[in-house]
Design a protein around this motif. Structure first.
Motif, PDB file in Angstrom:
ATOM      1  N   THR A  93      22.970 -27.935 -77.739  1.00 50.37           N
ATOM      2  CA  THR A  93      23.176 -26.552 -78.192  1.00 50.37           C
ATOM      3  C   THR A  93      23.948 -25.752 -77.156  1.00 50.37           C
ATOM      4  O   THR A  93      24.921 -25.054 -77.473  1.00 50.37           O
ATOM      5  CB  THR A  93      21.821 -25.878 -78.468  1.00 50.37           C
ATOM      6  N   SER A 140      13.389 -35.620 -75.720  1.00 51.23           N
ATOM      7  CA  SER A 140      14.231 -35.286 -76.875  1.00 51.23           C
ATOM      8  C   SER A 140      14.488 -33.785 -76.979  1.00 51.23           C
ATOM      9  O   SER A 140      15.555 -33.362 -77.451  1.00 51.23           O
ATOM     10  CB  SER A 140      13.584 -35.793 -78.164  1.00 51.23           C
ATOM     11  N   ASP A 141      13.526 -32.959 -76.547  1.00 50.86           N
ATOM     12  CA  ASP A 141      13.744 -31.510 -76.551  1.00 50.86           C
ATOM     13  C   ASP A 141      14.901 -31.141 -75.634  1.00 50.86           C
ATOM     14  O   ASP A 141      15.784 -30.364 -76.000  1.00 50.86           O
ATOM     15  CB  ASP A 141      12.482 -30.770 -76.109  1.00 50.86           C
ATOM     16  N   LYS A 186      17.314 -33.011 -74.628  1.00 46.60           N
ATOM     17  CA  LYS A 186      18.582 -33.512 -75.174  1.00 46.60           C
ATOM     18  C   LYS A 186      19.151 -32.552 -76.214  1.00 46.60           C
ATOM     19  O   LYS A 186      20.360 -32.281 -76.225  1.00 46.60           O
ATOM     20  CB  LYS A 186      18.371 -34.899 -75.781  1.00 46.60           C
ATOM     21  N   GLN A 187      18.298 -32.025 -77.083  1.00 42.73           N
ATOM     22  CA  GLN A 187      18.774 -31.084 -78.097  1.00 42.73           C
ATOM     23  C   GLN A 187      19.184 -29.759 -77.471  1.00 42.73           C
ATOM     24  O   GLN A 187      20.189 -29.150 -77.872  1.00 42.73           O
ATOM     25  CB  GLN A 187      17.692 -30.846 -79.148  1.00 42.73           C
TER      26      GLN A 187
END
Length: 446
Positions: free
Chosen positions: A261, A253-254, A256-257
């Protein structure tokens, strides 16, 4: 047909009639034949060494002592091509001759993407435990490079002593490690591999500018940027690629974020749609101000990322521009000024990225226009880069003057992506793998 406007005669082979005369099966067989031409040249004149010089018919080694880079890099390509006997003998040679107990400094990034990536892929393809043991041994020897105040790895590590050097790095070198180190964790259960490479990614992301971009130079001990030019080219390219791919490969998930950005910033500040096409140029990482209207062979990987992310229209538009760049001289330059239409750096290093993007878009859309592109790419390579015993880089795409070097990635990527573009889907299920930046497919089998 939208691609028949290409100005060079070699690109006129994209006409519908000509395309109908050559089947994908014919093209796959032709690519395999050209792979064997290059491979046999290497085996004849450079076997037991890292790379091949096909004009002088001799060899080179990166560090004075060979790590058999071409054989290592070519192994999964020949396996996918069904060259079983050749693959088996090559794998046996690697398993019994490759050793990392050497008192030499090696580039952490290059050894990760080229050697570790290949060992992991070929372990998955063959289940030969010796390859996984080699990858584990290499990973263990490279871990000291990550011992810095920032978590960003040094450029080089001594494989025997663990000594490190090279504080001045870049996002690509420091951030293109998690696909391989993370997969090594998944295959061995040793969490230190994933954690070390993930920390480096987080450190780079944390050092991004206020507008979401990174530069192309960073000090790994202080975390300070030494160069602030931002782009999709060498020095940054595969950092963005791995942020995207690790989100998919590890469901991280990190990552993906981080990708979201950066993706927003890339399209806000680097995208440069002009009368000459759809491009991504250079800008200052802090201000977003345009610095160069350059786009090159290495940046042609980005349509593949866009396609993987589901941005098919953007991917297609960018690949059309890449194809225009290729057709300008019949083969793409290292750097192209998309405003003036001139080759700023006219060399061609047998780059695979445009073939990679055509393959991704074909697998995403099944539009034969991308296979037609692939035929043009192969025709160009045969016309301009083929030698009596292999393939060589070009010193100048305008004059077509040859150099004397065939990098191992030609076997790992250029030939593999061209083959997969035409091969039956069962050769490699596209939706089951993530390719590392050196073209080695990793199955999410954990």
């Amino acid at each position: 047909m939208r691609l028949t406007l290409c100005p060079l005669l070699i690109c006129l082979s994209l006409s519908t009639g000509d395309a109908q005369k050559v089947t994908p099966e014919d093209m796959a067989a032709r690519v395999k034949m050209e792979f064997l031409h290059a491979w046999n040249g290497y085996k004849t004149y450079a076997w037991g060494h890292d790379g091949f010089k096909p004009v002088s018919k001799t060899y080179y080694d990166w560090y004075g002592t060979p790590f058999y880079l071409t054989a290592v890099e070519a192994l999964d390509t020949m396996t996918l091509m069904g060259l079983t006997e050749e693959a088996d003998s090559t794998r046996e040679f690697i398993a019994t001759h490759l050793s990392f107990d050497r008192d030499v400094y090696v580039n952490v990034f290059e050894f990760t993407i080229r050697i570790m990536g290949s060992l992991l892929t070929n372990y998955q393809l063959s289940r030969d435990e010796r390859l996984l043991h080699l990858a584990d041994d290499l990973g263990k020897r490279m871990l000291p490079a990550f011992v810095t105040g920032t978590g960003l790895p040094y450029l080089e590590v001594n494989l025997r002593t663990g000594a490190v050097r090279g504080e001045m790095s870049n996002p690509a070198a420091a951030g293109t490690l998690l696909v391989e180190f993370g997969s090594l964790t998944a295959m061995t259960g040793k969490g230190e591999y994933y954690n070390s490479a993930k920390l480096a990614l987080l450190a780079l992301y944390g050092a991004r500018s206020e507008i979401g971009l990174v530069g192309d130079g960073i000090n790994v001990t202080t975390g300070e940027w030494t160069k602030t030019d931002s782009h999709l080219d060498a020095g940054i390219d595969s950092y963005y690629e791995y942020v995207l791919k690790c989100g998919y490969l590890f469901d991280d998930s990190d990552c993906k974020q981080m990708w979201l950005t950066h993706f927003e910033a890339i399209n806000k500040y680097l995208l440069d749609s002009s009368s000459t096409g759809y491009w991504y140029g250079h800008a200052d990482m802090n201000t977003g101000k345009r610095t160069k209207s350059w786009f090159g062979a290495l940046e042609a990987y980005f349509p593949a990322c866009l396609a993987l992310f589901g941005q098919v229209n953007k991917a297609d538009r960018l690949l059309q521009s890449c194809f225009t760049m290729w057709c300008k001289y019949g083969i793409e330059p290292d750097e192209y000024n998309y405003i003036t239409g001139k080759a700023e750096k006219p060399r061609y290093y047998l780059n695979p990225e445009i073939m990679e993007s055509a393959y991704y878009l074909y697998e995403t859309t099944f539009d034969p226009v991308y296979q037609n592109m692939g035929k043009v790419f192969l025709d160009s390579l045969v016309t301009y880069c083929r030698t009596d015993e292999g393939y060589t880089e070009l010193d100048n795409v305008v004059t077509k003057a040859k150099m004397d070097r065939m990098e191992p990635y030609f076997m790992a990527e250029t030939m593999k992506y061209l083959y997969l573009l035409f091969a039956p889907p069962e050769v490699l299920p596209f939706d089951k793998v993530i390719f590392n930046t050196e073209g080695h497919p990793i199955r999410r089998a954990w």
